[in-house]
Design an enzyme around this catalytic site. Structure first.
Site, PDB file in Angstrom:
ATOM      1  N   GLU A 533       0.809  -1.096   0.129  1.00 19.67           N
ATOM      2  CA  GLU A 533      -0.053   0.109  -0.047  1.00 19.67           C
ATOM      3  C   GLU A 533       0.810   1.357   0.142  1.00 19.67           C
ATOM      4  O   GLU A 533       0.489   2.176  -0.710  1.00 19.67           O
ATOM      5  CB  GLU A 533      -0.909   0.021   1.186  1.00 19.67           C
ATOM      6  CG  GLU A 533      -1.988  -1.045   0.962  1.00 19.67           C
ATOM      7  CD  GLU A 533      -2.878  -0.950  -0.072  1.00 19.67           C
ATOM      8  OE1 GLU A 533      -3.047   0.014  -0.695  1.00 19.67           O
ATOM      9  OE2 GLU A 533      -3.393  -2.130  -0.272  1.00 19.67           O
ATOM     10  N   HIS A 625      -6.309  -6.008 -10.477  1.00 16.47           N
ATOM     11  CA  HIS A 625      -5.753  -7.101  -9.616  1.00 16.47           C
ATOM     12  C   HIS A 625      -5.404  -8.400 -10.372  1.00 16.47           C
ATOM     13  O   HIS A 625      -4.360  -9.101 -10.402  1.00 16.47           O
ATOM     14  CB  HIS A 625      -6.629  -7.394  -8.698  1.00 16.47           C
ATOM     15  CG  HIS A 625      -6.927  -6.202  -7.713  1.00 16.47           C
ATOM     16  ND1 HIS A 625      -7.894  -5.232  -7.725  1.00 16.47           N
ATOM     17  CD2 HIS A 625      -6.053  -5.676  -6.551  1.00 16.47           C
ATOM     18  CE1 HIS A 625      -7.483  -4.227  -7.013  1.00 16.47           C
ATOM     19  NE2 HIS A 625      -6.713  -4.544  -6.103  1.00 16.47           N
TER      20      HIS A 625
END
Length: 713
Positions: A533, A625
């Site tokens: 992240e 993703h």
């Protein structure tokens, strides 16, 4: 999104001038936003020059070579002498000489390139990142990067400028900014957290056509399971939504097809009168039953004679039918046994038993099948205190014993504030609010964190703080970079966001970590999640990869790669920290760590039943993703060697983790732009490997082999 600029200067778009004797002074000031810029189509490869028509509107003054004078690598303030020299040199290189005929047009149109950042790397090279501007309006997602050697001369250029029709920037749009915002609100639905923003842009669609457009961003974070900074590109004349994407990716698991477990048997055996038959189906998958149904095909002259039951591998039996059906012949159809077998392990032999309970009727068990909707089996939680003690005295949930850098408060307690790394790392308690805010400190009485007597609430903060520290150190030592912006930017973490929240995300300014729900996940504060992240922040501050299409897949992939890199790096320093090629496995089931139980698998992306591992399958999986598996597997093959499952092509021997990370890290920060696609990522990594190890090096050849194996040429 608008991100505060950490170097404290405002980008200057330089007007053309006919004076070539000294650096030009800025006549126009153009404010340029950091962060993502979105478009779905990518420009050309490195080294391309701008067209004469596009470049004729800018002429930089003659300037001295931009020899780096900084003591160390990093981002330069844009108003510094060194940065201005590099900018002037770059603009002069990118712009053909002005003539009397194009000077008037240049002055009328305004600047075409606006400096965004200037960075010096450890090789002594300087990289000038420039946003494209057309008739005073920013061109969405289009950048040029000028690369200057240690001698201060331009050695190469990344990106290109395609011709843009005149008038797209200068002509007044038919729609006002508020009308574009209203269109975006209608598309999104729900209530925004704050007033949406709208910015005028020039946008290139997938067919290559340019539009006058607005970029509208609407934020929905509070109370959302999937927080959004939803961006819409809206045609400024027709109101058509040209593209939309969410800047916040988050950390959720896509439902894999692998969790649909099926088995079939066709015994075709006679059912003896007043006797019984059995048939077995063996399930190899170690998963937990969520829903289960049985499809059955029995031919019988009197179904009322029959009792049919199903037995699980554990020995639990459920009756499917017990002499029901009256005078109707046969037993066919689907029978739901979810309630009976929910929570059972699917692995092993399932048995169907058919008993004939009355005389004079016969039949056949033709076939039957099991249809299981499953959940991955969750092993029992492990106790981190069982891990052998290392040299550090702070105990984390996921990485064993660690050494936290903290700050002593006036009352004698200690808080999770690290002042030893860059401009600092701080970890706060979000108090389970839906949006992380405030500065609630996480404290400890004796600076020995994770003791049995410490508050339970401090645990997540320990891992988040450690994860940020390892990410900072990884950037510094392996990538040669001072935090995400190259200038020591402070890393801010919040834990305990919302309640039972299965997510973690970077919102452009800070990290937010959920505690998980205790069933599908524990606290999402593992090393690879933190590194993943925070790397979204690194990408924002550098390449700005657009979070859709191929650039979006690369955005997710580079976060996976660097997140795994952080895990690897920490494991070199801390014998209790473990690393592998599975993404998020330590948190995905509470304190699990099983490498077969994760969100994604870089060594075999197809293992999750969702991702693709080869570019030939990209049209089947364009979600960011899922498509990240292409470059994830390229990186794995580069580091370890091996075969791509889809192509069967082999990379014989890898180059090791450190070299692979240096190459991919340099490619991201130095040679990639918002619109980079997979083919251009290949070229960026080849260029980075060439810089680091030489054009004829083994590393360059392995980079080429790895991308070829995953179908990117």
């Amino acid at each position: 999104m608008t991100i505060r600029r950490t170097e404290g200067s405002t980008p200057v778009a330089l007007r053309p001038t006919t004076d070539t004797s000294a650096p030009a002074k800025a006549k126009n000031v153009l404010r340029v936003k950091d962060g993502f810029e979105s478009v779905s189509r990518t420009g050309a490869a490195a080294g391309a020059q701008p067209t004469a028509a596009a470049a004729a509107t800018t002429q930089a003054a003659q300037a001295a070579p931009a020899q780096a004078t900084s003591a160390q690598a990093g981002r330069l303030p844009l108003d510094s002498k060194e940065a201005q020299q590099a900018i002037q040199t770059s603009l002069k290189h990118l712009t053909p000489p002005l003539t009397a005929s194009n000077l008037l047009a240049a002055n009328k149109a305004g600047p075409t390139l606006a400096p965004k950042s200037v960075e010096v790397d450890e090789l002594g090279m300087t990289h000038v990142r420039l946003d494209r501007v057309h008739e005073g309006v920013k061109v969405f997602g289009e950048q040029l990067i000028s690369h200057l050697g240690a001698d201060g001369k331009v050695s190469s250029v990344t990106g290109e400028q395609n011709p843009i029709p005149a008038g797209l920037g200068s002509q007044k749009p038919k729609l006002a900014p508020q009308q574009a915002i209203d269109i975006a609100k209608k598309e999104l639905g729900g209530k925004a957290d704050k007033q949406p923003s709208s910015e005028r842009v020039i946008y290139q669609d997938a067919e290559g056509k340019y539009h006058s457009a607005y970029q509208v961003e609407i934020q929905q974070i509070a109370g959302q399971e999937k927080p959004k900074k939803q961006n819409y590109i809206i045609d400024a004349n027709t109101g058509k939504v040209l593209e939309s994407f969410n800047k916040i990716g988050g950390w959720t698991k896509n439902a894999p097809a692998a969790l649909q477990v099926n088995g079939t048997a066709s015994p075709n055996v006679a059912i003896p009168d007043k006797g019984q038959v059995q048939s077995k189906i063996s399930i190899p998958d170690n998963v937990t039953v969520d829903q289960l149904s049985v499809d059955l095909n029995i031919k019988h002259t009197w179904s009322g004679d029959l009792k049919v039951s199903v037995t699980s591998p554990s020995g639990k039996t459920a009756v499917l039918q017990d002499r029901k059906g009256g005078s109707a012949d046969d037993i066919t159809g689907s029978f739901d046994l979810s309630e009976a077998f929910k929570g059972e392990s699917a692995k092993g032999d399932w048995t169907i038993t058919v008993e004939d309970k009355a005389a004079r009727d016969t039949g056949t068990l033709n076939n039957w099948s099991l249809n299981i909707s499953a959940k991955e089996t969750t092993p029992p939680p492990t106790d981190p205190s069982d891990t052998p003690t290392g040299t550090a005295d702070d105990l984390s949930m996921y990485s064993g014993h660690v050494d936290l850098k903290t700050t002593k408060n006036a009352d004698g307690t200690y808080s999770l504030e690290d002042t030893t790394r860059g401009k600092g790392i701080v970890t706060y308690d979000a108090n389970n609010k839906s949006t992380a805010s405030g500065q609630t400190k996480i404290n400890d009485n004796n600076d020995k964190w994770g003791e049995a007597t410490d508050p339970e609430r401090a645990k997540a903060g320990i891992d988040a703080h450690y994860g940020s520290a390892m990410t900072y150190d990884f950037y510094k030592e392996i990538l040669g970079r001072d935090s995400i912006d190259g200038a020591g930017e402070k890393l801010v973490n919040y834990v305990h966001v919302k309640n039972n929240y299965v997510n973690a995300y970077w919102d452009g300014e800070k990290m937010s970590y959920g505690d998980g729900d205790g069933k599908t996940s524990g606290p999402l504060t593992t090393l690879d999640i933190a590194g993943h992240e925070i790397t979204h922040g690194l990408t924002e501050r550098t390449a700005g990869l657009i979070y859709s299409g191929e650039s979006g897949g690369l955005n997710e992939s580079f976060s996976d790669i660097m997140g795994t890199g952080v895990e690897w790096y920490a494991a070199q320093k801390n014998p209790e920290a473990k690393w592998n090629w599975t993404v998020g496995e330590a948190a995905w089931t509470p304190n699990n760590g099983d490498p077969d139980d994760g969100l994604r698998y870089m060594n075999d992306p197809t293992k999750d039943g969702y991702s693709v591992d080869n570019y030939k399958n990209y049209p089947k999986q364009t979600e960011v993703h899922g498509s990240s598996g292409i470059s994830n597997n390229a990186f794995y093959l580069l580091v370890e060697g091996g075969k791509n499952r889809t192509s069967g092509l082999e990379v014989k021997g890898g180059i090791g983790m450190e070299d692979g990370l240096k190459i991919f890290g340099r490619a991201l920060t130095t040679y990639m732009t918002p619109k980079t696609n997979f083919a251009q990522a290949r070229e960026a990594t080849i260029k980075a490997a060439t810089d680091l190890y030489g054009a004829d090096s083994n590393q360059v050849q392995k980079v080429k082999d790895a991308w070829t194996a995953v179908g990117v040429n």
